[in-house]
Write a protein that holds these residues in place. Structure first.
Motif, PDB file in Angstrom:
ATOM      1  N   UNK A   1       0.570  -1.252  -0.216  1.00  0.00           N
ATOM      2  CA  UNK A   1       0.180   0.543   0.099  1.00  0.00           C
ATOM      3  C   UNK A   1       0.648   1.315  -0.083  1.00  0.00           C
ATOM      4  N   UNK A   2       1.521   1.415   1.347  1.00  0.00           N
ATOM      5  CA  UNK A   2       2.696   2.807   1.171  1.00  0.00           C
ATOM      6  C   UNK A   2       3.304   2.471  -0.269  1.00  0.00           C
TER       7      UNK A   2
ATOM      8  N   UNK B   1     -12.837  -5.743   4.848  1.00  0.00           N
ATOM      9  CA  UNK B   1     -12.672  -4.219   4.924  1.00  0.00           C
ATOM     10  C   UNK B   1     -11.573  -4.071   3.892  1.00  0.00           C
ATOM     11  N   UNK B   2     -10.387  -4.652   3.790  1.00  0.00           N
ATOM     12  CA  UNK B   2      -9.277  -4.677   3.105  1.00  0.00           C
ATOM     13  C   UNK B   2     -10.024  -4.612   1.833  1.00  0.00           C
ATOM     14  N   UNK B   3     -10.555  -5.367   1.452  1.00  0.00           N
ATOM     15  CA  UNK B   3     -10.613  -5.544   0.174  1.00  0.00           C
ATOM     16  C   UNK B   3     -11.889  -4.339  -0.209  1.00  0.00           C
ATOM     17  N   UNK B   4     -12.541  -4.383   0.861  1.00  0.00           N
ATOM     18  CA  UNK B   4     -13.663  -2.916   0.049  1.00  0.00           C
ATOM     19  C   UNK B   4     -12.612  -1.563  -0.113  1.00  0.00           C
ATOM     20  N   UNK B   5     -12.219  -1.135   0.674  1.00  0.00           N
ATOM     21  CA  UNK B   5     -10.651  -0.244   0.372  1.00  0.00           C
ATOM     22  C   UNK B   5      -9.896  -0.014  -0.880  1.00  0.00           C
ATOM     23  N   UNK B   6      -9.989  -1.374  -0.457  1.00  0.00           N
ATOM     24  CA  UNK B   6      -8.515  -1.480  -2.301  1.00  0.00           C
ATOM     25  C   UNK B   6      -9.349  -1.733  -3.369  1.00  0.00           C
ATOM     26  N   UNK B   7     -10.442  -2.601  -3.429  1.00  0.00           N
ATOM     27  CA  UNK B   7     -10.960  -2.346  -5.022  1.00  0.00           C
ATOM     28  C   UNK B   7     -11.267  -1.346  -5.555  1.00  0.00           C
TER      29      UNK B   7
ATOM     30  N   UNK C   1      -8.841   1.661  -5.213  1.00  0.00           N
ATOM     31  CA  UNK C   1      -7.350   1.567  -4.886  1.00  0.00           C
ATOM     32  C   UNK C   1      -6.672   1.140  -6.240  1.00  0.00           C
ATOM     33  N   UNK C   2      -6.849  -0.521  -6.033  1.00  0.00           N
ATOM     34  CA  UNK C   2      -6.808  -0.965  -7.607  1.00  0.00           C
ATOM     35  C   UNK C   2      -6.868  -0.383  -8.934  1.00  0.00           C
ATOM     36  N   UNK C   3      -8.238  -0.007  -8.634  1.00  0.00           N
ATOM     37  CA  UNK C   3      -8.551   0.944 -10.369  1.00  0.00           C
ATOM     38  C   UNK C   3      -7.365   2.063 -10.628  1.00  0.00           C
ATOM     39  N   UNK C   4      -7.939   2.640  -9.483  1.00  0.00           N
ATOM     40  CA  UNK C   4      -6.544   3.807  -9.340  1.00  0.00           C
ATOM     41  C   UNK C   4      -5.142   3.670  -9.998  1.00  0.00           C
ATOM     42  N   UNK C   5      -4.701   2.536  -9.858  1.00  0.00           N
ATOM     43  CA  UNK C   5      -3.639   1.572  -9.878  1.00  0.00           C
ATOM     44  C   UNK C   5      -3.329   1.220 -11.284  1.00  0.00           C
ATOM     45  N   UNK C   6      -4.365   1.256 -11.871  1.00  0.00           N
ATOM     46  CA  UNK C   6      -4.575   0.338 -13.583  1.00  0.00           C
ATOM     47  C   UNK C   6      -4.566   1.492 -14.018  1.00  0.00           C
TER      48      UNK C   6
ATOM     49  N   UNK D   1      -6.069   7.775   0.559  1.00  0.00           N
ATOM     50  CA  UNK D   1      -7.158   6.458   1.390  1.00  0.00           C
ATOM     51  C   UNK D   1      -5.504   5.801   1.510  1.00  0.00           C
ATOM     52  N   UNK D   2      -4.483   6.442   1.374  1.00  0.00           N
ATOM     53  CA  UNK D   2      -2.950   5.008   1.761  1.00  0.00           C
ATOM     54  C   UNK D   2      -3.757   4.466   2.941  1.00  0.00           C
ATOM     55  N   UNK D   3      -3.230   5.686   4.299  1.00  0.00           N
ATOM     56  CA  UNK D   3      -2.978   5.629   5.357  1.00  0.00           C
ATOM     57  C   UNK D   3      -4.400   4.570   6.252  1.00  0.00           C
ATOM     58  N   UNK D   4      -5.975   5.153   5.510  1.00  0.00           N
ATOM     59  CA  UNK D   4      -6.718   4.193   5.715  1.00  0.00           C
ATOM     60  C   UNK D   4      -6.705   2.678   5.300  1.00  0.00           C
ATOM     61  N   UNK D   5      -6.052   2.366   4.231  1.00  0.00           N
ATOM     62  CA  UNK D   5      -6.219   0.911   3.364  1.00  0.00           C
ATOM     63  C   UNK D   5      -4.837   0.536   4.627  1.00  0.00           C
ATOM     64  N   UNK D   6      -3.629   1.072   4.788  1.00  0.00           N
ATOM     65  CA  UNK D   6      -2.778   0.516   5.242  1.00  0.00           C
ATOM     66  C   UNK D   6      -2.848   0.165   7.096  1.00  0.00           C
ATOM     67  N   UNK D   7      -3.506   1.286   7.375  1.00  0.00           N
ATOM     68  CA  UNK D   7      -4.214   0.205   9.228  1.00  0.00           C
ATOM     69  C   UNK D   7      -5.300  -0.704   8.241  1.00  0.00           C
ATOM     70  N   UNK D   8      -6.177  -0.564   7.335  1.00  0.00           N
ATOM     71  CA  UNK D   8      -6.939  -1.997   7.909  1.00  0.00           C
ATOM     72  C   UNK D   8      -5.670  -3.549   7.464  1.00  0.00           C
TER      73      UNK D   8
END
Length: 283
Positions: free
Chosen positions: A33-34, A93-99, A101-106, A125-132
């Motif tokens: 994530x980071x 919860x990670x998958x919900x935040x990741x969804x 995030x991963x689209x943005x990467x693509x 959103x990276x810190x919220x995902x990292x904490x999750x």
């Protein structure tokens, strides 16, 4: 960071080495994530764009691969399907935040650049995902607490695994300052995380400090990797001090520093591996 505490029945069927692998795999999600957030900032600086786009996509694929292991026991991460409800809830919860995030990467990789919308999607959103992601680690530690693993060694494993993430977070924070984004706030975070990184190395080598007790390195290989990590960190500390003294550091200095931190991350990865190997050898 929590040590392993009593958990449930499935843990009894899993060796300590397997549990260690699961914890480090989950911990790696924080690192990935980071790493993406750091790469976004470097791309915005027009620094090593092709390489950072490639690293973002690699992080994307590895993150997906680890989740696939936890979800279905498939992929190449070596992680079996997760059975504990508490862990699966944290993973959900990670998958919900990741969804998103991963689209943005693509979309960033496809465009070959970062616009404001995608920058905000990642950096807001990276810190919220990292904490999750770290909550998954905490839930794993709770769920697999019946495993016969020394608690002091489990705590050291947790600290060793998170050092990988700190290498990326340190670079991210100083990169923020180079772009003039809330420079004072990010200087504080840069210094805080850099200080924490150095103190964790010392604690791992010495078996804790005045505030916390953990196992000393469990093997000569782990100690050697830690000594190398400490030497690398001592060598780069003057650069940390210099960068922190400059309100807005030069982009070239940030790029050089992040390249050096990538080398340190490889050693941090080896430290985590040596801890995992030592736990496997005794389980």
């Amino acid at each position: 960071m929590a040590a392993l505490i009593p958990g449930g029945s499935y843990a009894l069927a899993m060796a300590a080495g397997q549990v260690a692998h699961r914890i480090l795999a989950a911990d790696k999600l924080s690192f990935l994530t980071e790493k993406v957030a750091k790469s976004v900032l470097l791309i915005q600086m027009d620094a090593n764009v092709a390489r950072n786009l490639e690293e973002m996509m690699h992080a994307h694929d590895e993150f997906d691969n680890i989740l696939l292991g936890f979800r279905e026991g498939k992929g190449t991460s070596g992680v079996d399907r997760e059975r504990f409800v508490s862990v699966n809830n944290a993973l959900k919860h990670v998958e919900e935040l990741w969804a998103p995030y991963r689209v943005a990467i693509e979309e960033i990789v496809e465009a070959g650049s970062v616009d404001d919308a995608h920058s905000h999607m990642i950096l807001d959103n990276d810190e919220a995902l990292e904490h999750a992601c770290h909550e998954v680690v905490r839930k794993l530690e709770e769920a697999y607490g019946d495993v016969d693993i020394d608690l002091a060694l489990a705590l050291a494993l947790d600290f060793a695994g998170r050092q990988r993430m700190y290498t990326q977070k340190i670079c991210k924070e100083i990169a923020f300052t180079a772009l003039g984004k809330d420079a004072d706030e990010h200087h504080k975070k840069f210094k805080k995380n850099a200080t924490k990184f150095g103190k964790i190395i010392d604690a791992l080598i010495n078996g804790g400090n005045g505030m916390i007790t953990m196992a000393k390195p469990p093997s000569s290989e782990a100690m050697s990797a830690l000594v190398k990590l400490q030497e690398q960190w001592v060598a780069i500390e003057p650069t940390v001090t210099k960068l922190d003294s400059e309100a807005i550091p030069a982009v070239a200095d940030i790029v050089t520093f992040c390249s050096e931190m990538d080398a340190i991350e490889l050693t941090a990865e080896d430290v985590a591996l040596q801890y995992e190997n030592a736990i496997k050898a005794t389980s």
